[in-house]
Write a protein that holds these residues in place. Sequence first.
Motif, PDB file in Angstrom:
ATOM      1  N   ASN A 161      38.287  -6.299  56.780  1.00 40.00           N
ATOM      2  CA  ASN A 161      38.597  -5.434  57.391  1.00 40.00           C
ATOM      3  C   ASN A 161      37.632  -5.010  58.519  1.00 40.00           C
ATOM      4  OD1 ASN A 161      37.504  -3.376  54.452  1.00 40.00           O
ATOM      5  ND2 ASN A 161      39.923  -3.681  55.122  1.00 40.00           N
ATOM      6  N   GLU A 162      37.291  -4.316  59.518  1.00 38.98           N
ATOM      7  CA  GLU A 162      36.783  -3.992  60.511  1.00 38.98           C
ATOM      8  C   GLU A 162      35.873  -3.043  60.705  1.00 38.98           C
ATOM      9  OE1 GLU A 162      40.663  -4.198  63.245  1.00 38.98           O
ATOM     10  OE2 GLU A 162      39.300  -3.670  64.662  1.00 38.98           O
ATOM     11  N   VAL A 189      40.288  -0.140  59.522  1.00 41.44           N
ATOM     12  CA  VAL A 189      38.894   0.009  60.371  1.00 41.44           C
ATOM     13  C   VAL A 189      38.511   0.777  59.161  1.00 41.44           C
ATOM     14  CG1 VAL A 189      37.544   1.325  61.752  1.00 41.44           C
ATOM     15  CG2 VAL A 189      39.240   0.127  62.838  1.00 41.44           C
ATOM     16  N   VAL A 190      37.129   0.551  58.778  1.00 44.12           N
ATOM     17  CA  VAL A 190      36.449   1.015  57.473  1.00 44.12           C
ATOM     18  C   VAL A 190      35.646   2.200  57.966  1.00 44.12           C
ATOM     19  CG1 VAL A 190      37.575   0.169  55.660  1.00 44.12           C
ATOM     20  CG2 VAL A 190      35.895  -0.705  56.799  1.00 44.12           C
ATOM     21  N   VAL A 249      33.251  -4.710  64.528  1.00 48.19           N
ATOM     22  CA  VAL A 249      32.652  -6.332  63.988  1.00 48.19           C
ATOM     23  C   VAL A 249      34.155  -6.564  62.486  1.00 48.19           C
ATOM     24  CG1 VAL A 249      30.816  -4.825  62.706  1.00 48.19           C
ATOM     25  CG2 VAL A 249      30.789  -7.654  63.588  1.00 48.19           C
ATOM     26  N   LEU A 250      34.021  -7.521  62.699  1.00 46.98           N
ATOM     27  CA  LEU A 250      34.839  -7.952  61.086  1.00 46.98           C
ATOM     28  C   LEU A 250      33.925  -7.936  59.924  1.00 46.98           C
ATOM     29  CD1 LEU A 250      37.060  -9.208  60.884  1.00 46.98           C
ATOM     30  CD2 LEU A 250      36.451 -11.422  60.966  1.00 46.98           C
ATOM     31  N   LYS A 289      31.286 -17.996  65.761  1.00 44.77           N
ATOM     32  CA  LYS A 289      32.783 -18.801  65.490  1.00 44.77           C
ATOM     33  C   LYS A 289      33.790 -18.241  64.678  1.00 44.77           C
ATOM     34  CE  LYS A 289      33.800 -23.515  65.709  1.00 44.77           C
ATOM     35  NZ  LYS A 289      33.199 -24.671  66.014  1.00 44.77           N
ATOM     36  N   THR A 290      32.846 -18.032  63.360  1.00 43.05           N
ATOM     37  CA  THR A 290      34.040 -18.024  62.068  1.00 43.05           C
ATOM     38  C   THR A 290      34.747 -17.140  62.172  1.00 43.05           C
ATOM     39  OG1 THR A 290      32.434 -18.998  60.897  1.00 43.05           O
ATOM     40  CG2 THR A 290      34.224 -18.513  59.810  1.00 43.05           C
ATOM     41  N   ALA A 291      34.356 -15.901  62.651  1.00 41.87           N
ATOM     42  CA  ALA A 291      35.021 -14.332  63.311  1.00 41.87           C
ATOM     43  C   ALA A 291      35.608 -14.486  64.012  1.00 41.87           C
ATOM     44  CB  ALA A 291      33.879 -13.109  63.387  1.00 41.87           C
TER      45      ALA A 291
END
Length: 685
Positions: free
Chosen positions: A472-473, A547-548, A587-588, A672-674
């Motif tokens: 989610n983001e 988006v939450v 943001v993730l 980086k992962t995100a």
Amino acid sequence: MAAANGNGGTRASGPRCIALVGPFQSGKTTLLEAILARTGAIQRQGTVEAGTSVGDASKEARHHKMSVELTVATTEFMGDSYTFIDCPGSVEFIHDMRAALPAVDAAVVVCEADEKKMPQLQLILRELEDLNIPRFLFLNKIDKADTKVLEALQILQPASRKPLVLRQIPIWKNEIVTGFVDLALERAHVYKEHAASEVIPLEGDSLEQEKTARFSMLEKLADHDDELMEQLLEDIPPPRDKVFDDLAKELRDGIVVPVLMGVAIRTNGVLRLLKALRHEAPNVTATAKRLGVKGEEPLAYVIKTLSSGHAGKMSIARVLNGPIGDGVTLATSEREAGRVSGTFKLVGQTSEKRGPAAAGETVALGKLEYAKTGDTLSAGKQAHPALSKIEPHPAVLAISVSAKERKDDVKLGQALHKLVDEDPSIHLVHNAETHEVVMWGQGEMHLRVAAEKLAGHFGVAIGTGRPSVGYNETIKKSVQIRGRHRKQSGGHGQFGDVVLDIKPLPRSSGFKFEDKITGGVVPRNYIPSVEEGVINALKHGPLGFQVVDVSVALVDGSYHTVDSSDMAFQTAARIGIVEGLPQCQPVLLEPIHLVEIVCPTEATAKMNAILSGRRGQILGFDTREGWDGWDVVRAKMPESEIGDLIIEVRSATAGVGSFAFKFDHMAELTGKTADQIVSARRAAE
Ligand SMILES: Nc1nc2c(ncn2[C@@H]2O[C@H](COP(=O)(O)OP(=O)(O)O)[C@@H](O)[C@H]2O)c(=O)[nH]1
Ligand SMILES: [Mg+2]
């Protein structure tokens, strides 16, 4: 149902149902083949290698050269009917075994004295111990044995909670086992290939060894028999019948585990095993009692349903109360199961029509539409309560499946449903967000075979893939933004105008919409459309995900008496969100699960390393309750890292480690992962 025992005591009689279980590759399917050849059910003993065995005859099993489902074969031995259930030994297909076990009278645990296979053997023995199933050990492949039998026993014993009692000792000649001495009968035999062994005189060294081994067998039996203990202490030779009765009784009570041996591939030791079953294995009377069968109405337990065969649906069932045959209407503990149409005797893939089945027999019942693996079927006015509910082990690996062609969607749905009826260790999740059907199972091979069945037996062309992770983001900052939609083309125009306050909410609050309009600057009737526009826009945030944890308040706006409409306000709201969110520091969020790994203690340190290597936060470890020599390791771990965790866990534990997990929370993911996740998402769109 009791008959005089050839050796003086009494034995159970009538049809039996015996499970062949044991670690992967120990020779169960080969032993079934040997039994069928020995008892004349088949003309010639086939082999797994050549693909000529009765077991493993399905396309998938032949293809992978391993048992991927159980095989059921009924044969006759000395006037009694025996149904053998060859259960797959691989942990991925273990549910077939677990679901079959409640209905069997006894199990033959086929094994080798191989340290590496002990964890697997222990797992299987535990299932039998927990269900109280009488069990023999059949020490197979003694043609290749290089350890003395007492050493073999030392290797095997730790896997069993109950004492192993050696019933036979091998006769060695030039480092090869050429026969055995039966310690109960006190008789020596030499093996003959594919024929009954020949009795030879018991003398010399063999006699000496026999005396010692017999004494230690009797000592173990005497632990539960005071009279026998006294006789041993006073050096009185116990009568043979008494020894047989003790062996039978202590087996049936699950107090001891007799150990027989042989070479399945050459039919050595098979006749002796059959005789032990004949004399010592209990029959359906004991099994019905163990299961808590009530009343005398027809009753059966479904060992496995098969929907994938060409003959239509068949339910392999152990009849606990007879008769059950054509025309009988059966119900599960929950609903009507259907009317029996066809009763069959099975020998692997071949089925032969037969009459109604009596108590104790194991048959295939045709066309019970609603029967599932593990169901209890009864014909009484009131459905019999479920005799046993074996919960499948938690699923550990998933793939996504979809029909290659849209028109097959319904067919795929039906096929998946049947697959789960057959194999409850498959678990389906419909992911509404991604429109995927996610198929959860017990491992790579399990899922591969399931996918092959969908294509092969059910005829649905499918595509498979990696299931998507539930990212989610959310946002970290607030913004006030105007969304304006105005179009003046030709006739009717469109006009919508909103001002939105977008704010982050605490984790797991979801979504909140507030109407803060005063003075009717946005008329009441358009407000639900504004909310709908917002909700739709939040489905796909600036990073590409739902988006939450946001609140959106409608604080201002304007309208036009002619050009405003629901559509126009929806669009205006969407524009506001699409423009506003990127300014809110999106943001993730990634799902984090609570993972519990179970493994033999030797592997605990390795588990810690595996978990740390996968961004896991280790919470600690404990001894596993009721499992000597096992630990539970707990950690919090991102969902994306759980995807193939099982593969590493199994390879570090000789295949026996496993885990269960449940959702814990969503956590911010940056760096980086995100970035990689977000660009992969963009690329996929
Ligand atoms: N040497 C030897 N090999 C055997 C014996 N029994 C089975 N095998 C072989 O062991 C392998 C596994 O046998 P299989 O029956 O498929 O094992 P399962 O996985 O327990 O069903 C096959 O290659 C068999 O030919 C035996 O008594 N002696
Ligand atoms: Mg097999």
